[in-house]
Design an enzyme around this catalytic site. Structure first.
Site: not given
Length: 410
Positions: A81-82, A168, A196, A217, A254, A344
């Site tokens: 997400g960041t 959040n 969220q 995820g 990758t 975070c």
């Protein structure tokens, strides 16, 4: 090799009520990831193993897109997400500014996750952006009239607007579709951090009208370290990472094929189970809040009181006269794991910007706890939390407790 301390047989069994920070992987996601971990192949390679890995990535892209109401070509995989928030805010700003140097205004709600707020602050500090915070009401919901006034003050200079789908910390759901309609009247691209929201509230990328949407995820039952930015094909984006250009030439690196497959499987399962999840978590949260109110009558419940306006499994509580970190450690000692806000920013001695923006009094900001439920939560977990809170609150109020350094909430 450092030996681990022996377990304490007197310590209560751990109750995990911090699903908003990260939730356990779903069995289906674990199975999918384990299957892929045993198979070699770089999705960018042209030989048989590489083509097999590429096929898995593309099938996962289709699966994730279908779960979120997007087209497969709109899914840009990231490390989480960041990264997706940074790419959306900084990438859109740079692209829009390159097209028209007058576009320096960046509008974000005052209650955004730090991945959005700090990205916007960075371009204000380093790239001449004008950061403007859009106000929220006492429930933590964006003030649409104030947002409209802010946009219409000088719409031609706005580069990008970002408003999260659901907060959040307090769980309040934002009027994302209305924001998108308002911004698009003036040709302004809109980003929403929906980290969220997936699997917690109904969500459809196309129907929302936004241009960019962040998902990850580990908030929905997938692995840590994989996420995605959904981006309409016309979304203005300048890459932040440079290299092979694997994802639409806007994100290089990758691809983590095992994590991507597990992420897509988890998202599909979470969305498919949404009605059951909402019903179950709503009932558990109701029991939790009712129990806490009975045990600690002066508790203040933050956020939207209407179940339709908040995440179903998140309870944000304030206990005046307490320190949130002290409560966290007292509850942890009693076997109940929760947080004071966002993991975070844990361990940083500053008040929650979300609660400050909502206008809460200082004692309520300082004495806040977030208890968040998820797919492994049970009635027994709720009972344990309700049983542990009164003693923790009494002790926190009765003494100035030393607070050990450590981590708080995500």
């Amino acid at each position: 090799m450092t030996s681990q301390p022996p377990s304490d047989p007197t310590r209560p069994a751990d109750v995990y009520l911090d699903h908003a920070a990260t939730t356990p992987m779903l069995p289906e996601a674990i199975e999918a990831m384990v299957e892929e971990l045993g198979v070699v192949g770089n999705p960018s390679s042209l030989h048989t193993a590489g083509r097999r890995a590429r096929r898995v990535v593309e099938e996962s892209r289709e699966q994730l897109a279908a779960a979120l109401g997007a087209g497969p070509s709109e899914v840009v995989f990231t490390s989480g997400g960041t990264e997706a928030d940074n790419l959306a805010v900084i990438g859109a700003y740079r692209a829009r500014r390159a097209d028209d140097p007058r576009r320096r205004r960046v509008l974000v709600s005052a209650v955004e996750h730090h991945a959005v707020l700090d990205s916007a602050q960075w371009i204000a500090d380093h790239e001449d952006a004008e950061l403007e915070l859009l106000p929220v009401d006492g429930l933590g919901r964006l003030d649409l009239d104030a947002a409209r006034a802010c946009i219409e003050r000088d719409p031609g200079r706005v580069a990008v607007l970002s408003v999260m789908w659901a907060n959040n910390e307090v769980g309040t759901v934002q009027p994302v579709r209305e924001v998108a309609e308002l911004a698009h009247e003036h040709g302004i691209p809109v980003h929403t951090d929906a980290v969220q929201a997936v699997g917690q509230v109904p969500l459809d990328f196309a129907a929302s009208g936004v241009d960019l949407m962040t998902v990850t995820g580990h908030k929905l039952g997938g692995p840590v370290g994989v996420g995605a930015l959904l981006a309409v094909r016309a979304a203005p984006l300048t890459p932040l990472l440079h290299g092979g250009g694997q994802e639409r030439q806007v994100r290089s690196g990758t691809l983590d094929e095992p994590a991507i497959r597990a992420f897509a499987v988890a998202a599909a399962v979470a969305v498919q189970r949404l009605p059951r999840t909402v019903a179950r978590l709503t009932a558990l949260r109701s029991a939790l809040v009712s129990g806490v109110r009975a045990a600690v009558p002066d508790v203040v419940v933050n956020g939207d009181p209407d179940p339709a306006g908040r995440l179903p499994g998140l309870a944000h509580l304030s206990f005046a006269g307490c320190d949130g970190d002290s409560l966290l450690y007292l509850l942890d000692a009693a076997g109940v794991q929760c947080s004071t806000g966002s993991a975070c920013s844990a361990g940083v001695p500053q008040p929650s910007h979300v609660l400050v923006a909502m206008g809460l009094d200082e004692p309520l900001v300082r004495g806040a706890l977030r208890l968040s439920l998820g797919h492994t939560s049970t009635e027994r977990d709720v009972e344990a939390a309700v049983g542990a809170l009164p003693a923790a609150v009494a002790r926190a109020r009765g003494a100035a407790l030393p607070v050990p350094t450590g981590e708080g909430v995500a």
